[in-house]
Design a protein around this motif. Structure first.
Motif, PDB file in Angstrom:
ATOM      1  N   SER A 128       3.185   8.368  -1.673  1.00  0.00           N
ATOM      2  CA  SER A 128       3.988   7.411  -2.428  1.00  0.00           C
ATOM      3  C   SER A 128       3.153   6.691  -3.471  1.00  0.00           C
ATOM      4  O   SER A 128       3.601   6.476  -4.606  1.00  0.00           O
ATOM      5  CB  SER A 128       4.622   6.386  -1.472  1.00  0.00           C
ATOM      6  OG  SER A 128       5.533   7.014  -0.600  1.00  0.00           O
ATOM      7  N   LEU A 129       1.925   6.319  -3.117  1.00  0.00           N
ATOM      8  CA  LEU A 129       1.054   5.659  -4.083  1.00  0.00           C
ATOM      9  C   LEU A 129       0.763   6.573  -5.264  1.00  0.00           C
ATOM     10  O   LEU A 129       0.817   6.142  -6.424  1.00  0.00           O
ATOM     11  CB  LEU A 129      -0.251   5.230  -3.413  1.00  0.00           C
ATOM     12  CG  LEU A 129      -1.294   4.561  -4.316  1.00  0.00           C
ATOM     13  CD1 LEU A 129      -0.730   3.318  -4.975  1.00  0.00           C
ATOM     14  CD2 LEU A 129      -2.557   4.235  -3.520  1.00  0.00           C
ATOM     15  N   GLY A 130       0.469   7.853  -4.990  1.00  0.00           N
ATOM     16  CA  GLY A 130       0.216   8.785  -6.086  1.00  0.00           C
ATOM     17  C   GLY A 130       1.413   8.968  -6.985  1.00  0.00           C
ATOM     18  O   GLY A 130       1.291   8.960  -8.217  1.00  0.00           O
ATOM     19  N   ALA A 131       2.600   9.094  -6.385  1.00  0.00           N
ATOM     20  CA  ALA A 131       3.809   9.288  -7.180  1.00  0.00           C
ATOM     21  C   ALA A 131       4.146   8.055  -8.003  1.00  0.00           C
ATOM     22  O   ALA A 131       4.485   8.153  -9.192  1.00  0.00           O
ATOM     23  CB  ALA A 131       4.982   9.647  -6.266  1.00  0.00           C
ATOM     24  N   VAL A 132       4.050   6.881  -7.381  1.00  0.00           N
ATOM     25  CA  VAL A 132       4.375   5.647  -8.100  1.00  0.00           C
ATOM     26  C   VAL A 132       3.373   5.407  -9.225  1.00  0.00           C
ATOM     27  O   VAL A 132       3.738   4.958 -10.316  1.00  0.00           O
ATOM     28  CB  VAL A 132       4.414   4.456  -7.123  1.00  0.00           C
ATOM     29  CG1 VAL A 132       4.535   3.138  -7.874  1.00  0.00           C
ATOM     30  CG2 VAL A 132       5.581   4.616  -6.155  1.00  0.00           C
ATOM     31  N   VAL A 136       4.574   4.803 -12.982  1.00  0.00           N
ATOM     32  CA  VAL A 136       4.353   3.500 -13.616  1.00  0.00           C
ATOM     33  C   VAL A 136       3.234   3.534 -14.640  1.00  0.00           C
ATOM     34  O   VAL A 136       3.352   2.970 -15.734  1.00  0.00           O
ATOM     35  CB  VAL A 136       4.063   2.428 -12.538  1.00  0.00           C
ATOM     36  CG1 VAL A 136       3.729   1.079 -13.187  1.00  0.00           C
ATOM     37  CG2 VAL A 136       5.258   2.281 -11.608  1.00  0.00           C
ATOM     38  N   LEU A 137       2.131   4.222 -14.310  1.00  0.00           N
ATOM     39  CA  LEU A 137       0.975   4.226 -15.203  1.00  0.00           C
ATOM     40  C   LEU A 137       0.959   5.409 -16.150  1.00  0.00           C
ATOM     41  O   LEU A 137       0.229   5.402 -17.130  1.00  0.00           O
ATOM     42  CB  LEU A 137      -0.320   4.240 -14.386  1.00  0.00           C
ATOM     43  CG  LEU A 137      -0.497   3.090 -13.390  1.00  0.00           C
ATOM     44  CD1 LEU A 137      -1.813   3.242 -12.648  1.00  0.00           C
ATOM     45  CD2 LEU A 137      -0.428   1.752 -14.094  1.00  0.00           C
ATOM     46  N   TYR A 196       2.480  -3.315  -5.361  1.00  0.00           N
ATOM     47  CA  TYR A 196       1.949  -3.992  -6.552  1.00  0.00           C
ATOM     48  C   TYR A 196       2.297  -3.203  -7.809  1.00  0.00           C
ATOM     49  O   TYR A 196       2.703  -3.778  -8.826  1.00  0.00           O
ATOM     50  CB  TYR A 196       0.440  -4.151  -6.428  1.00  0.00           C
ATOM     51  CG  TYR A 196      -0.221  -4.655  -7.693  1.00  0.00           C
ATOM     52  CD1 TYR A 196      -0.149  -5.999  -8.052  1.00  0.00           C
ATOM     53  CD2 TYR A 196      -0.894  -3.775  -8.541  1.00  0.00           C
ATOM     54  CE1 TYR A 196      -0.744  -6.460  -9.219  1.00  0.00           C
ATOM     55  CE2 TYR A 196      -1.489  -4.223  -9.706  1.00  0.00           C
ATOM     56  CZ  TYR A 196      -1.410  -5.568 -10.035  1.00  0.00           C
ATOM     57  OH  TYR A 196      -1.985  -6.011 -11.192  1.00  0.00           O
ATOM     58  N   LEU A 197       2.154  -1.874  -7.755  1.00  0.00           N
ATOM     59  CA  LEU A 197       2.479  -1.051  -8.918  1.00  0.00           C
ATOM     60  C   LEU A 197       3.965  -1.116  -9.249  1.00  0.00           C
ATOM     61  O   LEU A 197       4.344  -1.091 -10.422  1.00  0.00           O
ATOM     62  CB  LEU A 197       2.062   0.406  -8.673  1.00  0.00           C
ATOM     63  CG  LEU A 197       0.556   0.686  -8.673  1.00  0.00           C
ATOM     64  CD1 LEU A 197       0.294   2.147  -8.349  1.00  0.00           C
ATOM     65  CD2 LEU A 197      -0.056   0.333 -10.027  1.00  0.00           C
TER      66      LEU A 197
END
Length: 364
Positions: A128-132, A136-137, A196-197
């Motif tokens: 999930s962190l990688g996808a978000v 976002v970035l 946070y992202l």
């Protein structure tokens, strides 16, 4: 963490070699496999036929025949809807559901806890962190550093896997408690970065896209996205079936398994690698879809018992049927709006979990 062992897997593993005890569960497994196979075919057909605009079965058959034959879509027909959109989505739902059923069964044996699910070890948090981060970035369709969404999610899953592996191996152990604590701790840590992202998303549409993906979605299914999850699920099934008897022994406790000749530490390492990689692949193409990996093993044990040689294939079939039906409901429940798949699985899974807990309390 205390092991909450279901009685049936351990009991069946103890009697694995006796023909009389094997015959009835084996017969039930055969019937269950046949029924689930027919149900999966029916669910796939319904998923392709039904949607925002229904397609007659005859038109679906014609489109599929042309697609299999490599013909270009015929103008004025529904070939694009059927062959390019609905068929790959229905197949991806089946593959992801089968994979979640397999991983849920294996993880519950790995940590000897029937309330475990594929996301307990923190791998989905990394995905999930990688996808978000890619959403976002990332700049444009290329995503973060030129990575696509699925690739970024898979790399995040691998990073999470490496962190959990490092923490679980500290001190030379590889116990269920160490695995669970490492997975939960790292998962929560990565989830903090993910949230946070999400707060840094540039606009409401971007935030909606992030949240929709995090709750599970099969809307981006294409033929090109099927190759990796299909290969991962087939290899995962083969690897787990090869260790079926060892999984049965593991449910009876480490000392008993070791007495039966099982290298418990090595088996847990292998199971952790298989379940983590398979979970990472599944999350990278579908987002985090909860409750499937928790529900499916319990329901299947009630039908075919706990011996993994029978349980694993039936769990894969039932998971496939369940997620195809859930995806169909998510697409058609509301007019002009698609629900995240995870919302529907939660509405089904939470009552199921409460029912299973109630049954365990009644049995004492």
């Amino acid at each position: 963490m205390a092991a909450l062992e279901p009685a049936s897997p351990a009991a069946e593993a103890a009697g694995e070699g006796e023909v009389g005890e094997e015959r009835e569960p084996g017969l039930r497994a055969g019937w269950a496999g046949a029924v689930l196979g027919a149900a999966l075919l029916a669910a796939l057909v319904a998923s392709v036929c039904l949607g925002s605009s229904d397609v007659p079965l005859g038109d679906v058959w014609s489109s599929v025949v042309r697609g299999v034959g490599g013909q270009e879509p015929v103008p004025g027909t529904r070939d694009l809807i059927v062959w390019r959109l609905r068929v790959p989505r229905a197949l991806l739902a089946a593959v992801v559901g089968a994979g979640l059923g397999l991983v849920g069964t294996a993880v519950q044996a790995l940590v000897r806890n029937p309330l475990a699910d594929p996301y307990l070890l923190g791998i989905s948090s990394g995905a999930s962190l990688g996808a978000v981060a890619a959403i976002v970035l990332g700049a444009g369709a290329g995503g973060l550093l030129g990575l696509g969404l699925s690739t970024a999610a898979f790399l995040g899953a691998l990073a999470s896997f490496a962190l959990v592996w490092f923490m679980a191996r500290r001190g030379g152990g590889f116990s269920p408690l160490r695995l669970v604590l490492a997975g939960v701790g790292i998962g929560q840590f990565l989830s903090g970065f993910t949230h946070y992202l999400v707060l840094q998303a540039g606009d409401d549409q971007q935030t909606h896209g992030v949240l929709f993906w995090m709750m599970g979605s099969l809307g981006d299914a294409q033929w090109s996205t099927l190759t990796l999850p299909v290969a991962a699920v087939l290899l995962g099934l083969a690897a787990l079936l090869a260790r079926a008897r060892a999984l049965d022994a593991l449910l009876m406790g480490d000392e008993t398994a070791a007495g039966l000749g099982v290298d418990v530490v090595r088996l847990r390492r292998e199971l952790f690698v298989v379940t983590s990689v398979l979970t990472g692949v599944l999350v990278s193409v579908s987002g985090a879809i909860g409750f499937v990996g928790l529900m499916v093993p319990h329901v299947c044990r009630m039908v075919v018992g706990g011996a993994h040689r029978r349980l694993l294939p039936v769990a894969a079939l039932f998971g496939a049927v369940l997620l195809v039906v859930v995806d169909l409901v998510a697409r058609t429940a509301l007019p002009d709006q698609e629900l995240p798949v995870g919302v529907v699985t939660a509405l089904i899974g939470a009552p199921t979990l409460l029912y299973l807990l109630d049954r365990r309390l009644e049995r004492g």
